[in-house]
Design a protein around this motif. Structure first.
Motif, short mmCIF file in Angstrom:
data_model
loop_
_atom_site.label_atom_id
_atom_site.label_comp_id
_atom_site.label_asym_id
_atom_site.label_seq_id
_atom_site.Cartn_x
_atom_site.Cartn_y
_atom_site.Cartn_z
N ALA A 255 21.54 0.89 -11.98
CA ALA A 255 22.22 -0.38 -12.21
C ALA A 255 21.23 -1.46 -12.65
O ALA A 255 21.52 -2.27 -13.55
N ILE A 256 20.07 -1.50 -12.02
CA ILE A 256 19.06 -2.49 -12.37
C ILE A 256 18.58 -2.27 -13.81
O ILE A 256 18.41 -3.23 -14.57
N SER A 257 18.39 -1.02 -14.18
CA SER A 257 17.96 -0.72 -15.55
C SER A 257 19.00 -1.15 -16.57
O SER A 257 18.67 -1.68 -17.64
N ALA A 258 20.28 -0.94 -16.25
CA ALA A 258 21.36 -1.37 -17.15
C ALA A 258 21.36 -2.89 -17.31
O ALA A 258 21.52 -3.42 -18.42
N ALA A 259 21.17 -3.61 -16.19
CA ALA A 259 21.13 -5.07 -16.25
C ALA A 259 19.92 -5.57 -17.03
O ALA A 259 20.03 -6.50 -17.84
N GLN A 260 18.80 -4.93 -16.81
CA GLN A 260 17.58 -5.35 -17.51
C GLN A 260 17.71 -5.13 -19.02
O GLN A 260 17.27 -5.96 -19.82
N ALA A 261 18.35 -4.04 -19.41
CA ALA A 261 18.54 -3.77 -20.83
C ALA A 261 19.50 -4.76 -21.48
O ALA A 261 19.36 -5.10 -22.66
N ALA A 262 20.48 -5.23 -20.71
CA ALA A 262 21.47 -6.17 -21.25
C ALA A 262 20.96 -7.60 -21.29
O ALA A 262 21.52 -8.44 -22.01
N PHE A 263 19.91 -7.89 -20.53
CA PHE A 263 19.47 -9.28 -20.37
C PHE A 263 19.03 -9.97 -21.66
O PHE A 263 19.46 -11.12 -21.91
N PRO A 264 18.19 -9.37 -22.50
CA PRO A 264 17.72 -10.13 -23.67
C PRO A 264 18.84 -10.67 -24.56
O PRO A 264 18.81 -11.83 -24.97
N GLU A 265 19.84 -9.83 -24.83
CA GLU A 265 20.94 -10.29 -25.69
C GLU A 265 21.80 -11.32 -24.98
O GLU A 265 22.24 -12.31 -25.60
N TRP A 266 22.06 -11.11 -23.69
CA TRP A 266 22.91 -12.05 -22.95
C TRP A 266 22.21 -13.40 -22.79
O TRP A 266 22.83 -14.45 -22.92
N ARG A 267 20.91 -13.38 -22.53
CA ARG A 267 20.14 -14.62 -22.41
C ARG A 267 20.24 -15.45 -23.68
O ARG A 267 20.31 -16.69 -23.62
N ASN A 268 20.25 -14.79 -24.83
CA ASN A 268 20.26 -15.49 -26.11
C ASN A 268 21.67 -15.77 -26.63
O ASN A 268 21.83 -16.33 -27.72
N THR A 269 22.69 -15.39 -25.85
CA THR A 269 24.07 -15.72 -26.22
C THR A 269 24.31 -17.20 -25.95
O THR A 269 23.99 -17.69 -24.86
N PRO A 270 24.83 -17.96 -26.91
CA PRO A 270 25.06 -19.40 -26.68
C PRO A 270 25.92 -19.65 -25.44
O PRO A 270 26.83 -18.88 -25.12
N ALA A 271 25.61 -20.74 -24.74
CA ALA A 271 26.32 -21.06 -23.50
C ALA A 271 27.83 -21.18 -23.73
O ALA A 271 28.62 -20.79 -22.85
N ILE A 272 28.24 -21.67 -24.89
CA ILE A 272 29.68 -21.83 -25.14
C ILE A 272 30.36 -20.47 -25.20
O ILE A 272 31.50 -20.31 -24.72
#
Length: 245
Positions: free
Chosen positions: A48-65
């Motif tokens: 689960a942690i690996s899945a979250a870590q892999a998803a983080f870069p794209e989600w972090r750069n998704t605009p707040a809106i």
């Protein structure tokens, strides 16, 4: 006799159950074991942690809106499926329907607040704080964060944690109570239905073995907890020793 259903985990958008250990889930109205919940091993939590870590870069750069729009849809789905959520709370916790509905409403209010992320995350700018010096502040997500929640409010307390963490650009690992996991897991599936990318929100059911992985894995940057004082002291001490917020 009917076969007892085994409740698994939500990892990277999929239901997963590769664990050997299970624990009974009882209906408090009857005292009958109606389900079993899988207890996550170290390997399952790390998945689960690996899945979250892999998803983080794209989600972090998704605009707040865009992150907020997921929360708007999530709120609508919570309201549309409130009867199912309240029924699941009642079947495993024992709350009567209007008590469960009150709990759920308190959780929905936190989702409503998270919808304001574009305004909450604006930061500040100050011009000429010194000679030829400007100053600004901005909010950055931490990365992968975790929440450990109790049995008495299986819908409300998790929604104190993950909506705001996620809308601010973090990825989340939730470890709900193993005594009444179904409503929490169902709510997480609604979040996926609302359009949340796979891996941003993961749910692992388990006991101390799962908790210890969350407290020790260096990829987990912060931990939120609600529960008894002795467990809180253990979680605070262990997480702090491993450099986590």
């Amino acid at each position: 006799m009917n076969e007892v259903k085994v409740i698994g985990h939500l990892i990277n958008g999929e239901m997963v159950n590769n664990d050997v250990r299970t624990q009974a889930v009882f209906n408090p109205a009857t005292g009958i074991e109606e389900k079993k919940v899988a207890l996550a091993s170290k390997q399952t939590v790390e998945q689960a942690i690996s899945a979250a870590q892999a998803a983080f870069p794209e989600w972090r750069n998704t605009p707040a809106i865009k992150r907020a729009r997921v929360m708007f849809r999530f709120k609508e789905l919570l309201e549309q499926n409130s009867d199912t959520i309240c029924r699941l709370i009642g079947e495993e916790h024992g709350k009567i329907s209007h008590d469960a509905a009150g709990e759920l409403q308190r959780g929905i209010e936190n989702v409503e607040y998270a919808c304001g992320a574009p305004e909450l995350l604006k930061g500040e700018h100050s011009k000429n704080v010194g000679p030829n010096i400007d100053c600004w502040s901005e909010f950055q997500p931490l990365g992968v964060v975790a929440g450990i929640t109790p049995f008495n409010f299986p819908a409300m307390v998790p929604m104190w944690m993950f909506p705001l963490a996620i809308v601010c650009g973090n990825c989340f690992i939730l470890k709900p109570s193993e005594r009444d996991p179904s409503s929490t897991l169902y709510i997480a599936q609604l979040l996926k239905e609302a359009g949340l990318p796979d891996g941003v929100m993961n749910v692992v059911n388990g006991d101390k073995e799962a908790v210890d992985v969350l407290l020790s894995d260096e990829r987990i940057k912060a931990v939120s907890f609600v529960g008894s004082t002795p467990i809180a002291e253990y979680i605070y001490t262990t997480a702090n020793a491993n450099g986590k917020r």
